[in-house]
Design an enzyme around this catalytic site. Structure first.
Site, PDB file in Angstrom:
ATOM      1  N   ILE A   1      63.857  61.468 -58.187  1.00  0.00           N
ATOM      2  CA  ILE A   1      63.815  62.427 -59.282  1.00  0.00           C
ATOM      3  C   ILE A   1      63.464  61.658 -60.550  1.00  0.00           C
ATOM      4  O   ILE A   1      63.611  60.441 -60.619  1.00  0.00           O
ATOM      5  CB  ILE A   1      65.137  63.214 -59.452  1.00  0.00           C
ATOM      6  CG1 ILE A   1      66.329  62.277 -59.627  1.00  0.00           C
ATOM      7  CG2 ILE A   1      65.342  64.151 -58.274  1.00  0.00           C
ATOM      8  CD1 ILE A   1      67.652  63.013 -59.824  1.00  0.00           C
ATOM      9  N   ASP A   2      62.990  62.371 -61.557  1.00  0.00           N
ATOM     10  CA  ASP A   2      62.529  61.744 -62.790  1.00  0.00           C
ATOM     11  C   ASP A   2      63.636  60.931 -63.460  1.00  0.00           C
ATOM     12  O   ASP A   2      64.824  61.216 -63.295  1.00  0.00           O
ATOM     13  CB  ASP A   2      62.059  62.796 -63.791  1.00  0.00           C
ATOM     14  CG  ASP A   2      60.814  63.522 -63.351  1.00  0.00           C
ATOM     15  OD1 ASP A   2      60.149  63.028 -62.429  1.00  0.00           O
ATOM     16  OD2 ASP A   2      60.513  64.572 -63.938  1.00  0.00           O
ATOM     17  N   LYS A   3      63.231  59.971 -64.256  1.00  0.00           N
ATOM     18  CA  LYS A   3      64.174  59.148 -65.017  1.00  0.00           C
ATOM     19  C   LYS A   3      65.156  60.022 -65.793  1.00  0.00           C
ATOM     20  O   LYS A   3      66.367  59.799 -65.767  1.00  0.00           O
ATOM     21  CB  LYS A   3      63.405  58.247 -65.984  1.00  0.00           C
ATOM     22  CG  LYS A   3      64.277  57.523 -66.991  1.00  0.00           C
ATOM     23  CD  LYS A   3      63.448  56.818 -68.043  1.00  0.00           C
ATOM     24  CE  LYS A   3      64.344  56.209 -69.117  1.00  0.00           C
ATOM     25  NZ  LYS A   3      63.563  55.552 -70.193  1.00  0.00           N
TER      26      LYS A   3
END
Length: 353
Positions: free
Chosen positions: A160-162
């Protein structure tokens, strides 16, 4: 798969909601190919790939010969078309274990769940060589098969995104890794996200379908190709959880897992995620012109200085027991505080009206 997107330095630290399964190798056997076990055939042709890893992929149905799953013992014949998909991209760089605290709501001999905090990069890359989730997992899983095999990205199956918080599942051995990856590939994994987006919706629920690929104008952004001429097939199901008028709390269920899928699909529909800098949600898109409202939004941005997206639910069949498993993650403190501000704003507005 989207291996080329995930590894592109232009995307920086931003990781995808990608299925986590990547086609690494495709080959057609020569006309003069002698009969040879499939695992031996592939080991001789693939860099940084052990026979054990290939056998695990075959056992999970991730190796296709002439478009049919094949076992490691299959004898390769002339002109056989062979494709292998694996649950992580090839990596030459060494992963350095780092003792970083992790929130682990569940763990057994085969896998574990991580509830990732916002701001943590998932894996080392350009500008992020340490302090990542993979560095932390390499420490936590030291002494296990998946960590000691080297270059395995510490069991990571998806990402998942930062700046997205929430749940990820991590494998602790090759077999689990391959079987979980197959579930992502077959779209049988249950993934539910909660997002605060700009604007209101005419309906209570719906589905967004639009091919996603790299933007032809801005390499750091993804883009929806409306005519389907480019990009990868992507489907997001959404449902309204709460309406605030100028913004809406929605749940998003992923049918596919493309890079930035929820963020780019919502922006494409005119509903960028609240405070999503990359896709235009970091400015006032709906509301009044009053200075008081402008200050309220600025306070909201300061309270949650990231895009409002949380991976709240994750479900899958356990690779060993076959038991259906479902996990939930509470909204983090910044997201809860943001919603409290909007609850108070909506209540005040209702009294004034």
């Amino acid at each position: 798969m989207d291996d080329d997107l995930l590894d592109d330095p232009a995307l920086g630290e931003e990781e995808s909601e990608q299925d986590g399964l990547y086609e690494h190798f495709s080959v057609v056997a020569d006309k003069g190919q002698t009969m040879l076990r499939l695992d031996k055939f592939l080991v001789a042709r693939m860099e940084h790939c052990s026979r054990n890893r290939i056998q695990a992929a075959a056992d999970s149905g991730n190796i296709l010969v002439n478009d049919m799953p094949a076992k490691a013992s299959y004898k390769v014949k002339p002109l056989d078309r062979i494709r292998i998909v694996l649950p992580y991209p090839r990596r030459d760089n060494e992963i350095h274990p780092e003792e970083i605290p992790l929130e682990i709501p569940y763990e057994d001999d085969d896998l574990l769940l991580v509830d990732k905090e916002a701001g943590m990069v998932v894996h080392p890359g350009v500008g992020n060589h340490s302090g990542t989730l993979v560095n932390a997992l390499a420490w936590h899983l030291r002494g296990t098969e998946i960590a000691d095999s080297g270059g395995m990205r510490a069991g990571l199956v998806h990402r998942i995104d930062k700046n997205t918080s929430g749940l990820l599942v991590v494998a602790k051995n090759e077999q689990t890794h391959a079987r979980l990856a197959k579930q992502f590939f077959d779209h049988t994994i249950y993934r539910r996200y909660v997002a605060l987006v700009w604007g209101d919706f005419a309906e209570d629920e719906g589905t967004i379908t639009g091919n996603i690929g790299r933007s032809p104008r801005e390499r750091q952004k993804m883009y929806v190709f409306e005519d389907g001429s480019d990009g990868k097939h992507a489907v997001t199901h959404w449902r309204v959880l709460k309406r605030y008028g100028y913004v809406t709390l929605v749940e998003c269920r992923l049918e596919t897992g493309r890079t930035h899928q929820i963020r780019v699909h919502m922006a494409w529909q005119g509903h960028p995620l609240f405070n999503d800098e990359r896709y235009g949600g970091d400015r006032i898109l709906k509301g009044t012109t009053f200075a008081k409202y402008k200050q309220f939004i600025e306070n909201c941005f300061a309270l949650m200085p990231r895009h409002a997206l949380h991976a709240q639910s994750l479900g899958f069949d356990h690779p060993t027991t076959r038991r259906e498993m479902r996990f939930e993650s509470e909204l983090p403190a910044d997201f809860r505080a943001l919603l409290t501000k909007w609850d108070n704003y909506a209540a005040t507005a209702e009294k004034e009206n």
